[in-house]
Design a protein around this motif. Structure first.
Motif, PDB file in Angstrom:
ATOM      1  N   THR A  26      -2.397  -0.748  -3.047  1.00 46.65           N
ATOM      2  CA  THR A  26      -3.619  -0.218  -2.459  1.00 46.65           C
ATOM      3  C   THR A  26      -3.407   1.249  -2.113  1.00 46.65           C
ATOM      4  N   GLY A  65      -8.166   2.944   0.143  1.00 41.60           N
ATOM      5  CA  GLY A  65      -8.453   1.526   0.344  1.00 41.60           C
ATOM      6  C   GLY A  65      -8.710   0.783  -0.943  1.00 41.60           C
ATOM      7  N   ASP A  77       0.842  -1.192   0.000  1.00 36.66           N
ATOM      8  CA  ASP A  77       0.000   0.000   0.000  1.00 36.66           C
ATOM      9  C   ASP A  77       0.880   1.246   0.000  1.00 36.66           C
ATOM     10  N   CYS A  95     -10.717  -4.865  -0.910  1.00 36.18           N
ATOM     11  CA  CYS A  95     -10.954  -3.444  -0.651  1.00 36.18           C
ATOM     12  C   CYS A  95     -12.025  -3.203   0.418  1.00 36.18           C
TER      13      CYS A  95
END
Length: 438
Positions: A153, A157, A93, A279
């Motif tokens: 990500t 999110g 992320d 997600c």
């Protein structure tokens, strides 16, 4: 090399392979791809061939450091200074990208030791400034080793596919990979099980919406896919030959991105379902891997496609309906506008629905036969996935079945790629189908 070869992969890397669609050499952007029974003792020579020297950073995590990271670090000390970067339960992320970028700021080159998350993080971070990186894969858990994109990500999110760059080298020690936990091996099998359903979606989109389609990415996989399907039970036993075939299919799927410029051939409706789970499951997420989810979602897509293709009459679509209030409830106020923008690329208004129905009426007999030619029997897919040690249902994923059905209904909203999910939804068939998935 053992009981099998990587001749097609070798020819592509060397630039000797001719792309049948263009008649031109079809080279891929990798200096070296090595898949061998064992690489113990060859690590420094392999990295040296890439021209890496100076300050080297070896990036692993708490699991892969012991599996192979320490071994690679020790071997590379003859090439220069080696910094050991061991990440603690990382996620691919934006926060981890920023943290890793800072930790690697002094490195001249980066060596990733791991699979999905480690590879994506190193690939994306080095792509930001063009530094070279290579990867020693530790498990055949996904097809991203040879992809030029990274799954990252973002802060909202939402899972996205970011443009990145190719590793200079991909090195697969099959003895290490075959010793990986069965669920990791089965996850890789699940990730590549999507070929047939993705091909149906891609061809459907091409015929109905005029999107770009390339047969090449599928054709280069299919011969090895057939051999791999036969060896699915051997994957669960850690058989080196079976894992070798799995890595060949995963590698060739990644190569397809280089030839087509997109990930569509390996990521359509089934991946949208998996991404929706990642997600929006939140606390309901059971901690399953992307490939495990893709395997289950591929079976759902195969059933949906079979159901629609079973009819000799085309589905009849209506204008696309999107409940914006429900969308905001499910995905949040920040992500909802992104989803609405994605849907705008494929949503049908009244005129669009009329035009789509006219096209379906004219094309259906031919289109139906074309799509059926790409499919695999659902039961054969399910049997192979189960034999590999992978889950075949949402319940076996330990995922809330109600949420999985939500993912099947709404996964089409998160990407503009048109799939059988869209056709089924616009035809009023998707809600009822989703209720049958468990």
């Amino acid at each position: 090399m053992g009981r099998w070869t990587t001749s097609l992969i070798d020819e592509m890397v060397a630039g000797r392979w001719v792309n049948p669609e263009t008649g031109q050499p079809g080279r891929v952007p990798y200096d070296i791809v090595v898949i061998e029974d064992r690489l113990d003792g060859a690590e420094a020579d392999l990295v040296a061939k890439l021209g890496f020297s100076g300050r080297l950073a070896v990036v692993s995590d708490e699991n892969t450091h012991g599996v192979m990271g320490q071994r690679v670090e020790a071997a590379l000390k003859k090439l220069g200074s080696v910094e050991s970067v061991v990440l603690d339960h990382p996620h691919a992320d934006e926060a981890n990208v920023a943290a890793l970028k800072d930790r690697l700021r002094h490195a001249d080159a980066v060596i990733a030791v791991g699979s999905g998350t480690i590879n994506d993080l190193c690939k994306y971070v080095t792509s930001l400034d063009g530094r070279g990186y290579c990867v020693f894969g530790t498990a055949p858990s996904m097809n991203g080793y040879t992809s030029t994109t990274a799954s990252i990500t973002i802060a909202s999110g939402l899972k996205t596919s970011k443009p990145a760059h190719a590793p200079k080298g991909v090195f697969i020690d099959l003895a290490v990979n075959a010793a990986a936990p069965t669920y990791l091996i089965a996850a890789g099998f699940g990730d590549c099980l999507c070929r047939s359903v993705a091909q149906v979606d891609c061809w459907l989109s091409s015929r109905l919406l005029g999107t770009k389609y390339s047969n090449l990415a599928f054709l280069i996989e299919i011969p090895d896919e057939k051999e791999l399907m036969r060896r699915a039970p051997a994957l669960a036993k850690g058989d080196i030959e079976a894992v070798g075939y799995l890595h060949r299919v995963l590698t060739l799927c990644g190569f397809g991105v280089s030839f087509t410029g997109t990930t569509n051939h390996g990521s359509m409706g089934e991946h949208q379902i998996s991404h929706y789970i990642d997600c929006f499951a939140g606390k309901r997420h059971p901690g399953t891997l992307h490939g495990q989810q893709v395997g289950v979602a591929s079976l759902s897509m195969a059933r949906l496609q079979a159901q629609i293709l079973a009819s000799d009459k085309p589905p009849v679509v209506a204008p696309t309906r999107i409940d914006e209030a429900d969308l905001r409830r499910r995905v949040g106020a920040e992500v909802a506008p992104i989803c609405l923008a994605e849907m705008a690329h494929k949503a049908l208004d009244h005129a669009g629905a009329e035009a789509m129905n006219a096209k379906l009426e004219a094309l259906w007999p031919t289109l139906r036969a074309e799509l059926q030619g790409f499919t695999l029997p659902v039961e054969a897919m399910r049997t192979a996935l189960a034999a590999s040690g992978g889950p075949t249902t949402a319940a076996e994923l330990r995922l809330d079945v109600g949420f999985y059905r939500e993912a099947v209904r709404h996964a089409r909203e998160i990407r503009r790629r048109y799939s059988m999910l869209d056709l089924a939804a616009d035809a009023g068939l998707l809600d009822r189908f989703a209720e049958t998935q468990h």
